[in-house]
Write a protein that holds these residues in place. Sequence first.
Motif, mmCIF file in Angstrom:
data_model
loop_
_atom_site.group_PDB
_atom_site.id
_atom_site.type_symbol
_atom_site.label_atom_id
_atom_site.label_comp_id
_atom_site.label_asym_id
_atom_site.label_seq_id
_atom_site.Cartn_x
_atom_site.Cartn_y
_atom_site.Cartn_z
ATOM 1 N N THR A 174 5.686 -9.898 21.556
ATOM 2 C CA THR A 174 5.960 -10.192 22.954
ATOM 3 C C THR A 174 5.440 -9.125 23.888
ATOM 4 N N ALA A 175 5.274 -7.936 23.373
ATOM 5 C CA ALA A 175 4.788 -6.852 24.211
ATOM 6 C C ALA A 175 3.270 -6.818 24.143
ATOM 7 N N ASP A 176 2.650 -6.502 25.249
ATOM 8 C CA ASP A 176 1.196 -6.338 25.288
ATOM 9 C C ASP A 176 0.888 -5.197 26.237
ATOM 10 N N PRO A 177 0.347 -4.084 25.836
ATOM 11 C CA PRO A 177 -0.185 -3.876 24.497
ATOM 12 C C PRO A 177 0.882 -3.554 23.448
ATOM 13 N N TYR A 178 0.535 -3.757 22.203
ATOM 14 C CA TYR A 178 1.415 -3.484 21.073
ATOM 15 C C TYR A 178 0.563 -2.791 20.020
ATOM 16 N N ALA A 179 1.000 -1.606 19.630
ATOM 17 C CA ALA A 179 0.187 -0.797 18.736
ATOM 18 C C ALA A 179 0.834 -0.601 17.386
ATOM 19 N N MET A 180 -0.021 -0.537 16.382
ATOM 20 C CA MET A 180 0.408 -0.183 15.023
ATOM 21 C C MET A 180 -0.403 1.018 14.580
ATOM 22 N N GLY A 181 0.216 1.861 13.779
ATOM 23 C CA GLY A 181 -0.470 3.077 13.399
ATOM 24 C C GLY A 181 -0.212 3.487 11.967
ATOM 25 N N TRP A 182 -1.025 4.415 11.523
ATOM 26 C CA TRP A 182 -0.853 5.033 10.208
ATOM 27 C C TRP A 182 -0.608 6.529 10.423
ATOM 28 N N PHE A 183 0.392 7.025 9.734
ATOM 29 C CA PHE A 183 0.698 8.450 9.711
ATOM 30 C C PHE A 183 0.751 8.896 8.252
ATOM 31 N N ARG A 184 0.662 10.193 8.044
ATOM 32 C CA ARG A 184 0.758 10.690 6.683
ATOM 33 C C ARG A 184 1.608 11.950 6.636
ATOM 34 N N GLN A 185 2.241 12.125 5.479
ATOM 35 C CA GLN A 185 3.115 13.274 5.273
ATOM 36 C C GLN A 185 2.642 13.983 4.008
ATOM 37 N N ALA A 186 2.134 15.167 4.194
ATOM 38 C CA ALA A 186 1.574 15.944 3.086
ATOM 39 C C ALA A 186 2.678 16.636 2.293
ATOM 40 N N PRO A 187 2.401 16.984 1.046
ATOM 41 C CA PRO A 187 3.397 17.709 0.239
ATOM 42 C C PRO A 187 3.805 19.004 0.914
ATOM 43 N N ARG A 197 4.969 14.406 10.119
ATOM 44 C CA ARG A 197 4.020 13.344 9.804
ATOM 45 C C ARG A 197 2.827 13.471 10.737
ATOM 46 N N GLU A 198 1.649 13.478 10.143
ATOM 47 C CA GLU A 198 0.408 13.640 10.896
ATOM 48 C C GLU A 198 -0.176 12.289 11.264
ATOM 49 N N PHE A 199 -0.597 12.149 12.497
ATOM 50 C CA PHE A 199 -1.236 10.933 12.961
ATOM 51 C C PHE A 199 -2.598 10.767 12.281
ATOM 52 N N VAL A 200 -2.892 9.522 11.871
ATOM 53 C CA VAL A 200 -4.179 9.222 11.252
ATOM 54 C C VAL A 200 -4.980 8.270 12.136
ATOM 55 N N ALA A 201 -4.391 7.135 12.475
ATOM 56 C CA ALA A 201 -5.118 6.152 13.283
ATOM 57 C C ALA A 201 -4.138 5.130 13.833
ATOM 58 N N ALA A 202 -4.556 4.446 14.908
ATOM 59 C CA ALA A 202 -3.735 3.399 15.509
ATOM 60 C C ALA A 202 -4.633 2.294 16.041
ATOM 61 N N ILE A 203 -4.036 1.109 16.183
ATOM 62 C CA ILE A 203 -4.806 -0.051 16.634
ATOM 63 C C ILE A 203 -3.923 -0.938 17.501
ATOM 64 N N TYR A 204 -4.525 -1.491 18.551
ATOM 65 C CA TYR A 204 -3.824 -2.493 19.343
ATOM 66 C C TYR A 204 -3.883 -3.818 18.597
ATOM 67 N N TRP A 205 -2.711 -4.449 18.468
ATOM 68 C CA TRP A 205 -2.655 -5.694 17.696
ATOM 69 C C TRP A 205 -3.513 -6.787 18.338
ATOM 70 N N MET A 206 -3.460 -6.938 19.646
ATOM 71 C CA MET A 206 -4.154 -8.054 20.296
ATOM 72 C C MET A 206 -5.651 -7.789 20.460
ATOM 73 N N SER A 207 -6.016 -6.634 21.005
ATOM 74 C CA SER A 207 -7.426 -6.389 21.333
ATOM 75 C C SER A 207 -8.224 -5.827 20.163
ATOM 76 N N GLY A 208 -7.542 -5.129 19.245
ATOM 77 C CA GLY A 208 -8.244 -4.491 18.148
ATOM 78 C C GLY A 208 -8.815 -3.128 18.487
ATOM 79 N N HIS A 209 -8.590 -2.653 19.708
ATOM 80 C CA HIS A 209 -9.060 -1.315 20.056
ATOM 81 C C HIS A 209 -8.356 -0.280 19.190
ATOM 82 N N THR A 210 -9.089 0.771 18.837
ATOM 83 C CA THR A 210 -8.563 1.745 17.890
ATOM 84 C C THR A 210 -8.624 3.167 18.423
ATOM 85 N N TYR A 211 -7.859 4.004 17.778
ATOM 86 C CA TYR A 211 -7.843 5.440 18.072
ATOM 87 C C TYR A 211 -7.687 6.128 16.732
#
Length: 127
Positions: free
Chosen positions: A30-43, A49-63
């Motif tokens: 229901t929200a626009d924009p709506y983002a999903m992301g990947w984070f990682r946690q090293a030993p 948690r370190e940011f890796v990448a993110a993407i807008y669900w609707m447009s597909g734009h990435t960071y």
Amino acid sequence: QVQLVESGGGLVQAGGSLRLSCVTSQRIFTADPYAMGWFRQAPGKEREREFVAAIYWMSGHTYVADSVKGRVTISRDKVNYRVYLQMNDLRPEDTAVYYCENGADHLSPVETRYPYWGQGTQVTVSS
């Protein structure tokens, strides 16, 4: 409650590739924009948690984080409600638990902006 399930982690030699997958139980965005992301946690970094990448669900734009730029691609499959993280030329320092997170209102590198996350998938890169 949104559920996220990651898969695709494993043990790989340095220079190898992995594709991580995350399926979300959410069906209505229901929200626009709506983002999903990947984070990682090293030993040894249980509180960070370190940011890796993110993407807008609707447009597909990435960071993509500078630390992995050129080696990592994030994408999404709107039909199957999946987000992918393609990782190439993996290095031992990429070893971490990788978490899929969603619900941010912009492509944020700040983990607290994402209210939902999965259990994580382990990636281990041997030298």
